[in-house]
Write an enzyme that holds these catalytic residues in place. Structure first.
Site, short mmCIF file in Angstrom:
data_model
loop_
_atom_site.label_atom_id
_atom_site.label_comp_id
_atom_site.label_asym_id
_atom_site.label_seq_id
_atom_site.Cartn_x
_atom_site.Cartn_y
_atom_site.Cartn_z
N TYR A 148 -3.31 3.66 2.40
CA TYR A 148 -3.34 3.98 3.84
C TYR A 148 -4.66 4.65 4.23
CZ TYR A 148 -2.55 6.71 8.07
OH TYR A 148 -2.69 7.28 9.31
N TYR A 170 0.83 -1.21 0.00
CA TYR A 170 0.00 0.00 0.00
C TYR A 170 0.86 1.25 0.00
CZ TYR A 170 0.83 0.76 5.04
OH TYR A 170 1.41 1.00 6.28
N CYS A 171 0.27 2.35 -0.49
CA CYS A 171 0.89 3.68 -0.38
C CYS A 171 -0.17 4.61 0.22
CB CYS A 171 1.41 4.17 -1.73
SG CYS A 171 0.16 4.38 -3.03
N TRP A 172 -0.13 5.88 -0.10
CA TRP A 172 -1.05 6.83 0.52
C TRP A 172 -2.49 6.61 0.09
CZ3 TRP A 172 -1.22 9.80 4.57
CH2 TRP A 172 -2.16 10.82 4.65
N SER A 174 2.37 2.46 -4.95
CA SER A 174 2.11 1.06 -4.63
C SER A 174 1.90 0.23 -5.90
CB SER A 174 0.90 0.93 -3.71
OG SER A 174 -0.23 1.55 -4.27
#
Length: 351
Positions: free
Chosen positions: A124, A95-97, A103
């Site tokens: 996130y 995952y990323c933001w 991601s």
């Protein structure tokens, strides 16, 4: 093999992955992250700032081209180091933001290696919405029992002894990296962000059986600079309590041992004086400073309890309508008496 998508961030769903990979920058990761995640950033803090500046000041195309080169190099480094020993069956969640380019880039390359890769849809922010819902919007039925008592009655240490005996406990001070008082900052361990505190709290709750008693200290709603979320705080406001009592002299001796780090740091001690909610007066403050300079820390602890901690606790206790299961009287706070207190608490709480 392709990339599979998921929005599930509950503890059982996350537990089925071999790793949870947070590809955000170290700064973003430090602010908060999914419990158990490892940080393998595709852009570090400086690179992220550089790409963002180029995006705003020059062009989107140039930012994406430079960013792609940085991302590729960083992912290559992770494959050669952190991911070098992962087996063919390795199944990560990435995952990323927001579940966007960072991601997706990592997931695409890892899936081409042959690993069964999962991507957290929404990143996130999906996780954070779930945390907010559970800690702020829901009202879990927590079976809490409070350890109450004046400052210096070894509540934290007794809580640890209960945990060592298999009793369910929730150590809010440990989760917040603070001992819950004006002098409670832990040297070398700054408090987590509010978001990270909440992530730690939710992870701790997920390890407990809410139908069984959970012992927790009777904290205020604020632990240092961190606020206890409503899901726990509301349960604490109606929970039954067990009060631990000990003479002030015994408590002073205990506090001198428990707060050795504060005693050793004269500047931190002075800073704590400045945070007193009610100014003690210049004469009294100078007396306290004199006790500290002379190394008379038991006398200082006794004075602080007499003029600050005990009056504040007594005012609050007079208005406390929570049911009281019993009182545990201790002549001193040595190990033997703490063990006796632990047994009595278990008896009073029927655990």
């Amino acid at each position: 093999m392709g990339i599979q998508l998921t929005e599930a961030v509950d503890a059982p769903s996350l537990a089925r992955f071999d790793a949870i990979i947070d590809v955000r920058s170290p700064g973003e990761f430090a602010e908060d992250h999914v419990p158990g995640a490892e940080n393998l950033p595709v852009l570090d803090d400086a690179e992220r700032a550089e790409v963002g500046t180029i995006y705003v000041q020059e062009s989107r195309f140039l930012a994406r081209r430079i960013g792609a080169a940085l991302v590729a190099r960083n992912i290559a480094r992770h494959l050669e180091n952190a991911l070098a020993d992962r087996p063919a069956s390795f199944q990560p969640l990435i995952y990323c933001w927001r579940g966007g380019q960072r991601s997706t880039a990592m997931a695409t390359i890892l899936s081409q290696v042959g690993w069964p890769v999962w991507l957290l849809t929404g990143g996130y922010k999906t996780y954070r919405r779930a945390v907010n819902a559970r800690l702020y919007d829901e009202a879990p039925a927590l079976n809490l029992v409070l350890l109450d008592g004046h400052t210096g009655t070894a509540k934290t240490e007794i809580l640890a002894r209960l945990a060592g005996q298999g009793v369910q406990t929730l150590d809010l001070e440990a989760l917040a990296s603070h001992r819950g008082s004006l002098f409670g900052a832990v040297a070398g361990h700054p408090q987590p962000s509010q978001k990270l505190f909440e992530s730690r709290l939710l992870a701790a709750l997920d390890q407990l059986d809410p139908s069984r008693p959970i012992v927790v200290e009777a904290e205020s709603s604020k632990i240092g600079e961190r606020m206890t979320p409503p899901a726990v705080w509301k349960a604490m406001q109606t929970a039954p309590r067990i009060v631990i009592q000990a003479p002030r002299e015994a408590r002073a001796r205990y506090l001198v041992e428990a707060y050795r780090d504060v005693i050793a740091d004269r500047a931190e001690l002075e800073e704590a004086f400045s945070r007193l909610p009610v100014y003690p007066g210049q004469k009294r403050l100078e007396n306290w400073r004199g006790l500290a300079d002379a190394g008379a820390f038991e006398d200082l602890a006794g004075a602080l309890m007499e003029h600050h901690y005990d009056p504040a606790y007594d005012r609050s206790a007079r208005k406390d309508e929570r049911p009281r299961l019993g009182i545990v009287e201790l002549a001193d706070l040595g190990a033997a008496n703490q063990e006796a207190a632990t047994a009595e608490i278990r008896r009073l709480a029927s655990i």
